[in-house]
Design a protein around this motif. Sequence first.
Motif, PDB file in Angstrom:
ATOM      1  N   MET A   1       0.834  -1.185   0.000  1.00  9.99           N
ATOM      2  CA  MET A   1       0.000   0.000   0.000  1.00  9.99           C
ATOM      3  C   MET A   1       0.876   1.245   0.000  1.00  9.99           C
ATOM      4  SD  MET A   1      -2.937  -1.032   2.790  1.00  9.99           S
ATOM      5  CE  MET A   1      -3.819   0.505   2.555  1.00  9.99           C
ATOM      6  N   ARG A   2       0.343   2.331  -0.507  1.00 13.79           N
ATOM      7  CA  ARG A   2       1.038   3.612  -0.460  1.00 13.79           C
ATOM      8  C   ARG A   2       0.217   4.568   0.404  1.00 13.79           C
ATOM      9  NH1 ARG A   2       4.153   6.855  -5.123  1.00 13.79           N
ATOM     10  NH2 ARG A   2       5.426   5.018  -4.746  1.00 13.79           N
ATOM     11  N   TRP A   3       0.876   5.120   1.408  1.00 13.34           N
ATOM     12  CA  TRP A   3       0.221   5.981   2.386  1.00 13.34           C
ATOM     13  C   TRP A   3       0.729   7.410   2.255  1.00 13.34           C
ATOM     14  CZ3 TRP A   3      -2.654   3.716   6.688  1.00 13.34           C
ATOM     15  CH2 TRP A   3      -2.652   2.300   6.698  1.00 13.34           C
ATOM     16  N   LEU A   4      -0.180   8.369   2.348  1.00  9.44           N
ATOM     17  CA  LEU A   4       0.194   9.759   2.522  1.00  9.44           C
ATOM     18  C   LEU A   4       0.070  10.085   4.007  1.00  9.44           C
ATOM     19  CD1 LEU A   4       0.804  12.710   1.830  1.00  9.44           C
ATOM     20  CD2 LEU A   4      -1.629  12.998   1.262  1.00  9.44           C
ATOM     21  N   VAL A   5       1.142  10.604   4.591  1.00  6.59           N
ATOM     22  CA  VAL A   5       1.141  11.007   5.992  1.00  6.59           C
ATOM     23  C   VAL A   5       1.386  12.504   6.041  1.00  6.59           C
ATOM     24  CG1 VAL A   5       2.189  10.712   8.259  1.00  6.59           C
ATOM     25  CG2 VAL A   5       2.046   8.758   6.692  1.00  6.59           C
ATOM     26  N   THR A   6       0.364  13.274   6.375  1.00  6.93           N
ATOM     27  CA  THR A   6       0.591  14.708   6.575  1.00  6.93           C
ATOM     28  C   THR A   6       1.242  14.886   7.949  1.00  6.93           C
ATOM     29  OG1 THR A   6      -1.525  15.235   7.647  1.00  6.93           O
ATOM     30  CG2 THR A   6      -1.481  15.215   5.225  1.00  6.93           C
ATOM     31  N   GLY A   7       2.175  15.835   8.037  1.00  8.30           N
ATOM     32  CA  GLY A   7       2.933  15.965   9.271  1.00  8.30           C
ATOM     33  C   GLY A   7       3.932  14.835   9.438  1.00  8.30           C
ATOM     34  N   GLY A   8       4.422  14.312   8.315  1.00 11.39           N
ATOM     35  CA  GLY A   8       5.302  13.149   8.368  1.00 11.39           C
ATOM     36  C   GLY A   8       6.629  13.395   9.051  1.00 11.39           C
ATOM     37  N   ALA A   9       7.051  14.654   9.153  1.00 11.31           N
ATOM     38  CA  ALA A   9       8.326  14.967   9.808  1.00 11.31           C
ATOM     39  C   ALA A   9       8.178  15.197  11.301  1.00 11.31           C
ATOM     40  CB  ALA A   9       8.962  16.194   9.156  1.00 11.31           C
ATOM     41  N   GLY A  10       6.960  15.095  11.822  1.00 12.22           N
ATOM     42  CA  GLY A  10       6.723  15.325  13.236  1.00 12.22           C
ATOM     43  C   GLY A  10       6.935  14.080  14.066  1.00 12.22           C
ATOM     44  N   PHE A  11       6.664  14.203  15.353  1.00 10.50           N
ATOM     45  CA  PHE A  11       6.863  13.089  16.282  1.00 10.50           C
ATOM     46  C   PHE A  11       6.003  11.883  15.924  1.00 10.50           C
ATOM     47  CE2 PHE A  11       4.705  11.552  20.313  1.00 10.50           C
ATOM     48  CZ  PHE A  11       5.557  10.482  20.496  1.00 10.50           C
ATOM     49  N   LEU A  12       4.702  12.091  15.760  1.00  8.50           N
ATOM     50  CA  LEU A  12       3.857  10.976  15.346  1.00  8.50           C
ATOM     51  C   LEU A  12       4.211  10.544  13.935  1.00  8.50           C
ATOM     52  CD1 LEU A  12       1.544   8.984  15.520  1.00  8.50           C
ATOM     53  CD2 LEU A  12      -0.046  10.849  14.980  1.00  8.50           C
ATOM     54  N   GLY A  13       4.471  11.510  13.060  1.00 12.16           N
ATOM     55  CA  GLY A  13       4.751  11.193  11.672  1.00 12.16           C
ATOM     56  C   GLY A  13       5.898  10.226  11.497  1.00 12.16           C
ATOM     57  N   ILE A  14       7.048  10.494  12.122  1.00 13.73           N
ATOM     58  CA  ILE A  14       8.199   9.617  11.919  1.00 13.73           C
ATOM     59  C   ILE A  14       7.951   8.233  12.501  1.00 13.73           C
ATOM     60  CG2 ILE A  14       9.341  10.595  13.955  1.00 13.73           C
ATOM     61  CD1 ILE A  14      10.903   8.839  10.860  1.00 13.73           C
ATOM     62  N   ASN A  15       7.256   8.158  13.632  1.00  6.55           N
ATOM     63  CA  ASN A  15       6.965   6.835  14.187  1.00  6.55           C
ATOM     64  C   ASN A  15       6.014   6.055  13.289  1.00  6.55           C
ATOM     65  OD1 ASN A  15       8.114   6.250  17.094  1.00  6.55           O
ATOM     66  ND2 ASN A  15       7.692   8.442  17.010  1.00  6.55           N
ATOM     67  N   LEU A  16       5.043   6.737  12.682  1.00  8.14           N
ATOM     68  CA  LEU A  16       4.139   6.062  11.759  1.00  8.14           C
ATOM     69  C   LEU A  16       4.885   5.649  10.491  1.00  8.14           C
ATOM     70  CD1 LEU A  16       1.348   5.071  10.967  1.00  8.14           C
ATOM     71  CD2 LEU A  16       0.828   7.388  10.144  1.00  8.14           C
ATOM     72  N   VAL A  17       5.737   6.520   9.982  1.00 10.52           N
ATOM     73  CA  VAL A  17       6.524   6.176   8.794  1.00 10.52           C
ATOM     74  C   VAL A  17       7.339   4.915   9.049  1.00 10.52           C
ATOM     75  CG1 VAL A  17       8.492   6.904   7.390  1.00 10.52           C
ATOM     76  CG2 VAL A  17       6.617   8.503   7.828  1.00 10.52           C
ATOM     77  N   ARG A  18       7.972   4.826  10.187  1.00 11.75           N
ATOM     78  CA  ARG A  18       8.765   3.631  10.504  1.00 11.75           C
ATOM     79  C   ARG A  18       7.901   2.388  10.581  1.00 11.75           C
ATOM     80  NH1 ARG A  18      12.162   7.049  15.012  1.00 11.75           N
ATOM     81  NH2 ARG A  18      13.762   7.873  13.582  1.00 11.75           N
ATOM     82  N   THR A  19       6.704   2.528  11.156  1.00 12.86           N
ATOM     83  CA  THR A  19       5.777   1.389  11.222  1.00 12.86           C
ATOM     84  C   THR A  19       5.378   0.928   9.832  1.00 12.86           C
ATOM     85  OG1 THR A  19       4.898   2.066  13.377  1.00 12.86           O
ATOM     86  CG2 THR A  19       3.487   0.662  12.022  1.00 12.86           C
ATOM     87  N   LEU A  20       5.060   1.868   8.960  1.00  8.20           N
ATOM     88  CA  LEU A  20       4.627   1.523   7.610  1.00  8.20           C
ATOM     89  C   LEU A  20       5.757   0.925   6.789  1.00  8.20           C
ATOM     90  CD1 LEU A  20       2.448   4.697   6.916  1.00  8.20           C
ATOM     91  CD2 LEU A  20       1.632   2.390   7.473  1.00  8.20           C
ATOM     92  N   LEU A  21       6.952   1.471   6.913  1.00  7.72           N
ATOM     93  CA  LEU A  21       8.094   0.911   6.185  1.00  7.72           C
ATOM     94  C   LEU A  21       8.389  -0.515   6.651  1.00  7.72           C
ATOM     95  CD1 LEU A  21      10.541   3.962   6.072  1.00  7.72           C
ATOM     96  CD2 LEU A  21       9.173   3.037   4.184  1.00  7.72           C
ATOM     97  N   ALA A  22       8.221  -0.765   7.948  1.00 10.43           N
ATOM     98  CA  ALA A  22       8.445  -2.114   8.469  1.00 10.43           C
ATOM     99  C   ALA A  22       7.432  -3.104   7.909  1.00 10.43           C
ATOM    100  CB  ALA A  22       8.383  -2.100  10.000  1.00 10.43           C
ATOM    101  N   ARG A  23       6.257  -2.610   7.516  1.00  8.26           N
ATOM    102  CA  ARG A  23       5.250  -3.457   6.875  1.00  8.26           C
ATOM    103  C   ARG A  23       5.563  -3.723   5.408  1.00  8.26           C
ATOM    104  NH1 ARG A  23      -0.170  -3.685   7.535  1.00  8.26           N
ATOM    105  NH2 ARG A  23      -0.424  -2.639   5.525  1.00  8.26           N
ATOM    106  N   GLY A  24       6.507  -2.968   4.843  1.00  7.40           N
ATOM    107  CA  GLY A  24       6.803  -3.078   3.428  1.00  7.40           C
ATOM    108  C   GLY A  24       5.988  -2.137   2.569  1.00  7.40           C
ATOM    109  N   ASP A  25       5.334  -1.148   3.191  1.00  8.56           N
ATOM    110  CA  ASP A  25       4.502  -0.208   2.445  1.00  8.56           C
ATOM    111  C   ASP A  25       5.324   0.969   1.923  1.00  8.56           C
ATOM    112  OD1 ASP A  25       2.318  -1.788   2.980  1.00  8.56           O
ATOM    113  OD2 ASP A  25       1.586  -0.563   4.638  1.00  8.56           O
ATOM    114  N   ASP A  26       4.742   1.704   0.988  1.00  2.00           N
ATOM    115  CA  ASP A  26       5.338   2.935   0.474  1.00  2.00           C
ATOM    116  C   ASP A  26       4.741   4.119   1.226  1.00  2.00           C
ATOM    117  OD1 ASP A  26       6.814   1.562  -1.467  1.00  2.00           O
ATOM    118  OD2 ASP A  26       5.139   1.603  -2.881  1.00  2.00           O
TER     119      ASP A  26
END
Length: 341
Positions: A1-26
């Motif tokens: 899946m490909r996810w758009l994360v607004t606020g991706g550079a923030g505290f929640l954003g980076i933790n969510l990005v890491r979670t999604l990358l660990a799933r193999g998502d874009d």
Amino acid sequence: MRWLVTGGAGFLGINLVRTLLARGDDVVSLDREPFDYPERPRIREIRGDIRNRGDVERAAADVDVVVHAAAALPLYPPDEIHTIDVEGTQTVLAATGKRPFVHISSTAVYGVPDHHPLVETDAMSGVGPYGIAKVEAEHVCERARDAGRTVAVLRPKSFVGPERLGVFALMYEWAREGRDFPILGRGTNRYQLLDVEDLCDAIVLAGTRHANETYNIGAAEFTTLKEDFQAVLDAAGHGGRIRSLPVAPAISALRVLERLKLSPLYPWIYETVTEDSFVSIERAQTRLGWQPRYSNKQALVRNYQWYCEHADRLGAAGVTHRVPWKQGALALAKLAFPKHS
């Protein structure tokens, strides 16, 4: 899946990005701030503003799910809180078509409640510019849902974890230095928190299952404020203790300091921290299949350990969750709490 994360550079954003990358998502990150993390080569970064429809449309191209995590925090000027949290939400919804949408709200929408636990059907009553804006942003989401959009709204309790500083850095600094830490009142109230990893798990479930409801998100295990905060001092290993301050004079002093801009603590913090504050997470557990893994104590200690590992490399103080907040006059309070030998 490909996810758009607004606020991706923030505290929640980076933790969510890491979670999604660990799933193999874009992942596509949309943020005004640079995405200055080691994961930068693994994502698509769009520098832009959620209030600019063109920026959002550019970021949303070819994504499957939108997670709207960008928000102005309570220390921002009131007009900026409104334009970012309310008008920004309107823009992101309008610019992302019919894609499933996960909106990150806050339990601040409940105002100062008169009962616990709070449930999703309880009345919303925002306090201050931030709480009011969060309520208005949820109304924007409700209108989109009524028009046929799939919109999940998550109302997390205050969440902590790697990269989280903000107001919690005050306690972590004092604990690391071997000082006692003051709290308002006796600290016998129950104050639910949340680990950011548990919040990320809830976001993934809401996005992948195209959830279309509102969910409270918080820790399942929590005790009293004093006991949970004491876990941090115990982890520091200096023999520090949580110390109670008389409520009325302390709040009067904090109100004066806040008006003079000599304290980072805003009314929502110091006028509610002496009260119970917890929500029911039953709906998220039964309908999303979500189960938090971390207790209050575990989340706080995990965040404290991250702080200690990075304390010597932290950036300048500011008003976001990713940097320590300026202590102002509160730094002088250290004189009353000497270091333990």
